[in-house]
Design an enzyme around this catalytic site. Sequence first.
Site, PDB file in Angstrom:
ATOM      1  N   GLU A   1      18.186 -25.773  15.437  1.00 41.28           N
ATOM      2  CA  GLU A   1      17.737 -24.469  15.448  1.00 41.28           C
ATOM      3  C   GLU A   1      16.280 -23.948  14.772  1.00 41.28           C
ATOM      4  O   GLU A   1      15.546 -23.503  15.368  1.00 41.28           O
ATOM      5  CB  GLU A   1      18.745 -23.610  14.609  1.00 41.28           C
ATOM      6  CG  GLU A   1      19.802 -23.232  15.247  1.00 41.28           C
ATOM      7  CD  GLU A   1      20.024 -22.382  16.493  1.00 41.28           C
ATOM      8  OE1 GLU A   1      18.988 -21.735  16.703  1.00 41.28           O
ATOM      9  OE2 GLU A   1      21.302 -22.028  16.944  1.00 41.28           O
TER      10      GLU A   1
ATOM     11  N   SER B   1      24.527 -11.458   0.517  1.00 43.66           N
ATOM     12  CA  SER B   1      25.378 -10.476  -0.163  1.00 43.66           C
ATOM     13  C   SER B   1      26.544 -11.160  -1.157  1.00 43.66           C
ATOM     14  O   SER B   1      26.750 -10.613  -2.491  1.00 43.66           O
ATOM     15  CB  SER B   1      25.773  -9.271   0.487  1.00 43.66           C
ATOM     16  OG  SER B   1      26.542 -10.030   1.660  1.00 43.66           O
TER      17      SER B   1
ATOM     18  N   ARG C   1      28.377  -6.462   5.169  1.00 43.73           N
ATOM     19  CA  ARG C   1      29.048  -5.727   6.162  1.00 43.73           C
ATOM     20  C   ARG C   1      29.665  -4.381   5.661  1.00 43.73           C
ATOM     21  O   ARG C   1      29.712  -3.538   6.466  1.00 43.73           O
ATOM     22  CB  ARG C   1      30.065  -6.532   6.894  1.00 43.73           C
ATOM     23  CG  ARG C   1      29.545  -7.704   7.890  1.00 43.73           C
ATOM     24  CD  ARG C   1      30.402  -8.780   8.266  1.00 43.73           C
ATOM     25  NE  ARG C   1      29.732  -9.909   8.717  1.00 43.73           N
ATOM     26  CZ  ARG C   1      30.236 -11.015   9.235  1.00 43.73           C
ATOM     27  NH1 ARG C   1      31.433 -11.015   9.259  1.00 43.73           N
ATOM     28  NH2 ARG C   1      29.449 -12.010   9.672  1.00 43.73           N
TER      29      ARG C   1
ATOM     30  N   LYS D   1      20.857 -19.407  10.652  1.00 44.60           N
ATOM     31  CA  LYS D   1      21.857 -18.282   9.975  1.00 44.60           C
ATOM     32  C   LYS D   1      23.283 -18.757  10.456  1.00 44.60           C
ATOM     33  O   LYS D   1      23.517 -19.073  11.532  1.00 44.60           O
ATOM     34  CB  LYS D   1      21.595 -16.891  10.596  1.00 44.60           C
ATOM     35  CG  LYS D   1      22.528 -15.861  10.058  1.00 44.60           C
ATOM     36  CD  LYS D   1      22.161 -14.625  10.559  1.00 44.60           C
ATOM     37  CE  LYS D   1      23.125 -13.497  10.047  1.00 44.60           C
ATOM     38  NZ  LYS D   1      22.878 -12.159  10.733  1.00 44.60           N
TER      39      LYS D   1
ATOM     40  N   ARG E   1      31.502 -14.169  14.606  1.00 48.50           N
ATOM     41  CA  ARG E   1      30.163 -14.416  15.136  1.00 48.50           C
ATOM     42  C   ARG E   1      29.859 -15.950  15.248  1.00 48.50           C
ATOM     43  O   ARG E   1      28.890 -16.447  15.171  1.00 48.50           O
ATOM     44  CB  ARG E   1      29.175 -14.162  14.188  1.00 48.50           C
ATOM     45  CG  ARG E   1      29.273 -12.716  13.562  1.00 48.50           C
ATOM     46  CD  ARG E   1      27.956 -11.910  13.245  1.00 48.50           C
ATOM     47  NE  ARG E   1      27.911 -10.866  12.531  1.00 48.50           N
ATOM     48  CZ  ARG E   1      28.288  -9.521  12.691  1.00 48.50           C
ATOM     49  NH1 ARG E   1      28.597  -9.375  13.900  1.00 48.50           N
ATOM     50  NH2 ARG E   1      28.091  -8.536  12.072  1.00 48.50           N
TER      51      ARG E   1
ATOM     52  N   CYS F   1      23.826  -5.569  15.179  1.00 46.80           N
ATOM     53  CA  CYS F   1      25.205  -5.322  14.927  1.00 46.80           C
ATOM     54  C   CYS F   1      25.582  -4.039  14.149  1.00 46.80           C
ATOM     55  O   CYS F   1      26.243  -3.345  14.363  1.00 46.80           O
ATOM     56  CB  CYS F   1      25.761  -6.626  14.014  1.00 46.80           C
ATOM     57  SG  CYS F   1      24.738  -6.951  12.605  1.00 46.80           S
TER      58      CYS F   1
ATOM     59  N   CYS G   1      18.016  -6.888  14.858  1.00 45.01           N
ATOM     60  CA  CYS G   1      19.362  -7.337  15.244  1.00 45.01           C
ATOM     61  C   CYS G   1      20.099  -6.147  15.750  1.00 45.01           C
ATOM     62  O   CYS G   1      19.847  -4.881  15.671  1.00 45.01           O
ATOM     63  CB  CYS G   1      20.232  -7.638  14.040  1.00 45.01           C
ATOM     64  SG  CYS G   1      21.669  -8.699  14.384  1.00 45.01           S
TER      65      CYS G   1
ATOM     66  N   LYS H   1      19.741 -19.401   5.843  1.00 42.85           N
ATOM     67  CA  LYS H   1      20.896 -18.573   5.212  1.00 42.85           C
ATOM     68  C   LYS H   1      22.051 -18.836   5.412  1.00 42.85           C
ATOM     69  O   LYS H   1      22.462 -19.205   6.366  1.00 42.85           O
ATOM     70  CB  LYS H   1      20.382 -17.085   6.321  1.00 42.85           C
ATOM     71  CG  LYS H   1      21.079 -16.112   5.899  1.00 42.85           C
ATOM     72  CD  LYS H   1      20.704 -14.908   6.799  1.00 42.85           C
ATOM     73  CE  LYS H   1      21.559 -13.778   6.360  1.00 42.85           C
ATOM     74  NZ  LYS H   1      21.037 -12.476   7.268  1.00 42.85           N
TER      75      LYS H   1
END
Length: 328
Positions: free
Chosen positions: A235, A276, A207, A197, A219, A124, A122, A250
């Site tokens: 997806e 998280s 984050r 996701k 996002r 980010c 990724c 997710k």
Amino acid sequence: MATFPSKRLRRLRVNENIRSLVQEVRLSVNDLVCPIFVEEGLKEKKSVGSMPDIVRLPLSEISNEVQNISDLKIPAVMLFGIPSQKDESGASAYVENGIVQRTISEIRSNFGDKISIMADVCLCQYTSSGHCGIINGEKIDNDLSIKTLTDIAVSQAKMGVDVVSPSAMMDGQVSAIRKGLDDANFKDVIIMSHSAKHSSSFYSPFRDAAECAPQFGDRKTYQVPFTNPREAMREVEADIEEGVDIVMIKPALSYLDLIAEAKKKFNVPVSAYSVSGEYALVKAAANQGWINENEVTNEILSSIKRAGADFIVTYFAKLGAKLINENS
Ligand code: PBG
């Protein structure tokens, strides 16, 4: 004369032995993948405020940590990097001496095939925008982004990664990465896509852990709305058509219906990422003494497996493995 009650379901719950014989879902250490955060230039472990007992590691501590994870018989780790430099193109994500690249090579040379290495693909953490794609003007340039994601995956493959795990939610990322890996002759590198996701508030502790909050906007133009289960299945279907090896749903706990549906609809392995925020909720309540952390962890992981996940990426991997190993 009919006896009453006519069904005595409690018979099979009479004691631990019988309950164990008829137990339908049995959590195993083989169901767990342990995330690791590695930060470039760090001197010593750094705790993550919103994720008690989770740390960012310096490269020098990686082999120790992987040894601990491997001693618990957990089959795989999932690497997330925090680079010391961010820029517009996210270059630190794919350079040869990038933090994740060095970590992969360190684990591979010390552990061989003893543990499988998965790595997040990724942008980010690596872009100054904090977005998962490359910004062009004010928008994310999807097709430019999938080129960079491919460069990241190939750079990880060169270091010996087993599984690349694109989490950017860019269209076409799986086919671009597959082609890039095949062209570079990494035909056996597995792609596990974060297929569905969702745009979720459960990511905020991550984050904090990975320093990847978007610097503007959100996002929502790339992650799936949590209100759209059919879109989530589209997806997953698109990733399968593009040649993905393993799909992922997710987050996990609020998305058990989607795990179950993906498992029923498709015949590829379905993974789940217990994120998280799910971890933070349990930790916060457990630290107050309001719930029993071990029992709740076992119940949550078992429920994700019951829904149909073939395995689970979870911050509870080490605790889960300890509990399983103690009880077996
Ligand atoms: C970055 C990424 C995120 C997570 C995994 N990869 C955060 C995000 O999309 O904002 C979240 C994981 C977690 O919360 O544990 N693409």
